[in-house]
Design a protein around this motif. Sequence first.
Motif, mmCIF file in Angstrom:
data_model
loop_
_atom_site.group_PDB
_atom_site.id
_atom_site.type_symbol
_atom_site.label_atom_id
_atom_site.label_comp_id
_atom_site.label_asym_id
_atom_site.label_seq_id
_atom_site.Cartn_x
_atom_site.Cartn_y
_atom_site.Cartn_z
ATOM 1 N N TRP A 64 7.377 10.586 1.219
ATOM 2 C CA TRP A 64 7.420 11.735 2.115
ATOM 3 C C TRP A 64 7.035 13.047 1.455
ATOM 4 C CZ3 TRP A 64 7.589 11.510 7.223
ATOM 5 C CH2 TRP A 64 7.854 10.256 7.773
ATOM 6 N N ASP A 65 6.985 13.103 0.147
ATOM 7 C CA ASP A 65 6.597 14.333 -0.544
ATOM 8 C C ASP A 65 5.105 14.253 -0.876
ATOM 9 O OD1 ASP A 65 6.279 16.566 -2.085
ATOM 10 O OD2 ASP A 65 7.720 15.978 -3.625
ATOM 11 N N ALA A 66 4.297 14.998 -0.144
ATOM 12 C CA ALA A 66 2.838 14.955 -0.325
ATOM 13 C C ALA A 66 2.405 15.455 -1.698
ATOM 14 C CB ALA A 66 2.155 15.780 0.763
ATOM 15 N N TRP A 67 3.280 16.167 -2.398
ATOM 16 C CA TRP A 67 2.917 16.714 -3.698
ATOM 17 C C TRP A 67 3.506 15.913 -4.854
ATOM 18 C CZ3 TRP A 67 4.031 19.417 0.654
ATOM 19 C CH2 TRP A 67 2.981 20.164 1.170
ATOM 20 N N SER A 68 4.081 14.769 -4.550
ATOM 21 C CA SER A 68 4.692 13.968 -5.608
ATOM 22 C C SER A 68 3.616 13.143 -6.315
ATOM 23 C CB SER A 68 5.776 13.055 -5.042
ATOM 24 O OG SER A 68 5.226 12.194 -4.079
ATOM 25 N N ASP A 69 3.056 13.701 -7.341
ATOM 26 C CA ASP A 69 2.064 12.984 -8.128
ATOM 27 C C ASP A 69 2.300 13.305 -9.585
ATOM 28 O OD1 ASP A 69 -0.068 11.277 -8.532
ATOM 29 O OD2 ASP A 69 -1.490 12.932 -8.643
ATOM 30 N N PRO A 70 2.702 12.392 -10.390
ATOM 31 C CA PRO A 70 2.920 10.989 -10.056
ATOM 32 C C PRO A 70 4.241 10.769 -9.327
ATOM 33 C CG PRO A 70 3.414 11.344 -12.358
ATOM 34 C CD PRO A 70 2.912 12.655 -11.813
ATOM 35 N N TYR A 71 4.312 9.624 -8.656
ATOM 36 C CA TYR A 71 5.510 9.229 -7.924
ATOM 37 C C TYR A 71 6.264 8.201 -8.758
ATOM 38 C CZ TYR A 71 8.321 6.560 -4.621
ATOM 39 O OH TYR A 71 9.347 5.896 -3.995
ATOM 40 N N ASP A 72 7.557 8.431 -8.957
ATOM 41 C CA ASP A 72 8.392 7.505 -9.717
ATOM 42 C C ASP A 72 9.167 6.652 -8.727
ATOM 43 O OD1 ASP A 72 9.707 6.207 -11.727
ATOM 44 O OD2 ASP A 72 11.048 7.870 -12.204
ATOM 45 N N GLY A 73 8.789 5.373 -8.629
ATOM 46 C CA GLY A 73 9.418 4.477 -7.670
ATOM 47 C C GLY A 73 9.806 3.162 -8.297
ATOM 48 N N PRO A 74 10.029 2.149 -7.475
ATOM 49 C CA PRO A 74 10.471 0.851 -7.983
ATOM 50 C C PRO A 74 9.462 0.161 -8.903
ATOM 51 C CG PRO A 74 10.422 0.869 -5.562
ATOM 52 C CD PRO A 74 9.959 2.201 -6.036
ATOM 53 N N PHE A 75 8.213 0.591 -8.867
ATOM 54 C CA PHE A 75 7.180 -0.008 -9.712
ATOM 55 C C PHE A 75 6.749 0.924 -10.842
ATOM 56 C CE2 PHE A 75 6.990 -2.089 -5.623
ATOM 57 C CZ PHE A 75 7.034 -3.425 -5.989
ATOM 58 N N MET A 79 5.949 4.794 -12.620
ATOM 59 C CA MET A 79 5.195 5.996 -12.280
ATOM 60 C C MET A 79 3.840 5.596 -11.702
ATOM 61 S SD MET A 79 7.141 8.501 -12.983
ATOM 62 C CE MET A 79 6.376 10.029 -13.406
ATOM 63 N N LEU A 80 3.555 6.085 -10.505
ATOM 64 C CA LEU A 80 2.310 5.741 -9.821
ATOM 65 C C LEU A 80 1.565 7.002 -9.427
ATOM 66 C CD1 LEU A 80 3.606 3.068 -7.277
ATOM 67 C CD2 LEU A 80 2.449 2.639 -9.444
ATOM 68 N N HIS A 81 0.252 6.952 -9.563
ATOM 69 C CA HIS A 81 -0.611 7.982 -8.998
ATOM 70 C C HIS A 81 -1.094 7.431 -7.661
ATOM 71 C CE1 HIS A 81 -0.661 10.495 -12.561
ATOM 72 N NE2 HIS A 81 -0.749 9.377 -13.265
ATOM 73 N N LEU A 82 -0.732 8.129 -6.591
ATOM 74 C CA LEU A 82 -0.994 7.631 -5.240
ATOM 75 C C LEU A 82 -2.307 8.137 -4.687
ATOM 76 C CD1 LEU A 82 2.596 8.025 -3.799
ATOM 77 C CD2 LEU A 82 1.592 6.066 -4.947
ATOM 78 N N PRO A 83 -2.916 7.392 -3.788
ATOM 79 C CA PRO A 83 -2.479 6.123 -3.224
ATOM 80 C C PRO A 83 -2.577 5.000 -4.259
ATOM 81 C CG PRO A 83 -4.675 6.609 -2.444
ATOM 82 C CD PRO A 83 -4.220 7.790 -3.255
ATOM 83 N N ALA A 84 -1.813 3.949 -4.002
ATOM 84 C CA ALA A 84 -1.800 2.815 -4.919
ATOM 85 C C ALA A 84 -1.662 1.520 -4.137
ATOM 86 C CB ALA A 84 -0.656 2.950 -5.914
ATOM 87 N N ALA A 131 0.869 -1.179 0.000
ATOM 88 C CA ALA A 131 0.000 0.000 0.000
ATOM 89 C C ALA A 131 0.907 1.231 0.000
ATOM 90 C CB ALA A 131 -0.902 -0.005 1.221
ATOM 91 N N TYR A 132 0.885 1.968 -1.079
ATOM 92 C CA TYR A 132 1.672 3.201 -1.206
ATOM 93 C C TYR A 132 0.780 4.386 -0.872
ATOM 94 C CZ TYR A 132 6.188 2.264 -3.453
ATOM 95 O OH TYR A 132 7.477 1.907 -3.727
ATOM 96 N N GLU A 133 1.313 5.301 -0.074
ATOM 97 C CA GLU A 133 0.580 6.532 0.258
ATOM 98 C C GLU A 133 1.560 7.678 0.453
ATOM 99 O OE1 GLU A 133 0.125 5.489 4.974
ATOM 100 O OE2 GLU A 133 -1.316 4.686 3.562
ATOM 101 N N ARG A 134 1.040 8.885 0.349
ATOM 102 C CA ARG A 134 1.859 10.075 0.550
ATOM 103 C C ARG A 134 1.703 10.574 1.977
ATOM 104 N NH1 ARG A 134 -0.877 13.204 -4.248
ATOM 105 N NH2 ARG A 134 -2.529 12.077 -3.222
ATOM 106 N N LEU A 189 -2.982 -1.146 -8.802
ATOM 107 C CA LEU A 189 -4.243 -0.393 -8.792
ATOM 108 C C LEU A 189 -3.930 0.987 -8.236
ATOM 109 C CD1 LEU A 189 -7.345 -0.266 -9.119
ATOM 110 C CD2 LEU A 189 -7.502 -1.079 -6.750
ATOM 111 N N GLN A 190 -4.185 2.014 -9.038
ATOM 112 C CA GLN A 190 -3.887 3.378 -8.629
ATOM 113 C C GLN A 190 -5.161 4.109 -8.236
ATOM 114 O OE1 GLN A 190 -0.787 5.234 -11.248
ATOM 115 N NE2 GLN A 190 -1.234 3.435 -12.514
#
Length: 144
Positions: free
Chosen positions: A88-99, A101-106, A52-55, A119-120
């Motif tokens: 940790w960055d609440a404004w990081s949308d989309p977030y580029d991580g190990p999976f 580009m994600l639109h959080l929560p995911a 579960a990914y969240e900002r 699932l985004q």
Amino acid sequence: MPEATTGNVALAPGATARVNPFLARRSDYAWFTSLRDAGLQAANTNQPLLIAYERRLSRDASQLEPLLESLEVHRRVADMVPCRLTVWDAWSDPYDGPFGMLHLPAIILVWPDGQSDILQRPVSIDPIVRFVEDARARFDSRSA
């Protein structure tokens, strides 16, 4: 006056309620907060991984938590290793991580064969239930 019931057992009026041990009452997750540790646990037990990914400092947690805590969802992911990751960055949308580009929560499911499903921005219980069931069916067909 109708009789009190608990689960499938009817009780006389005024009787102490009996709890049916076969019905889930709460959905508790033993969340990992490290993807590495959760991945090792999943690999060692050959279980799928639920991420579960969240900002941080956003409404992601307050929106995602009740959905994951619902019995409908929990019943479908109870056999998975749960991992909750916070960006940790609440404004990081989309977030580029190990999976990617994600639109959080995911919500991400990582299967023992290494494949993952994403699932985004889930907004209700039903899409999560369908997502988990469809992803599990795809994994089962790959494993057969």
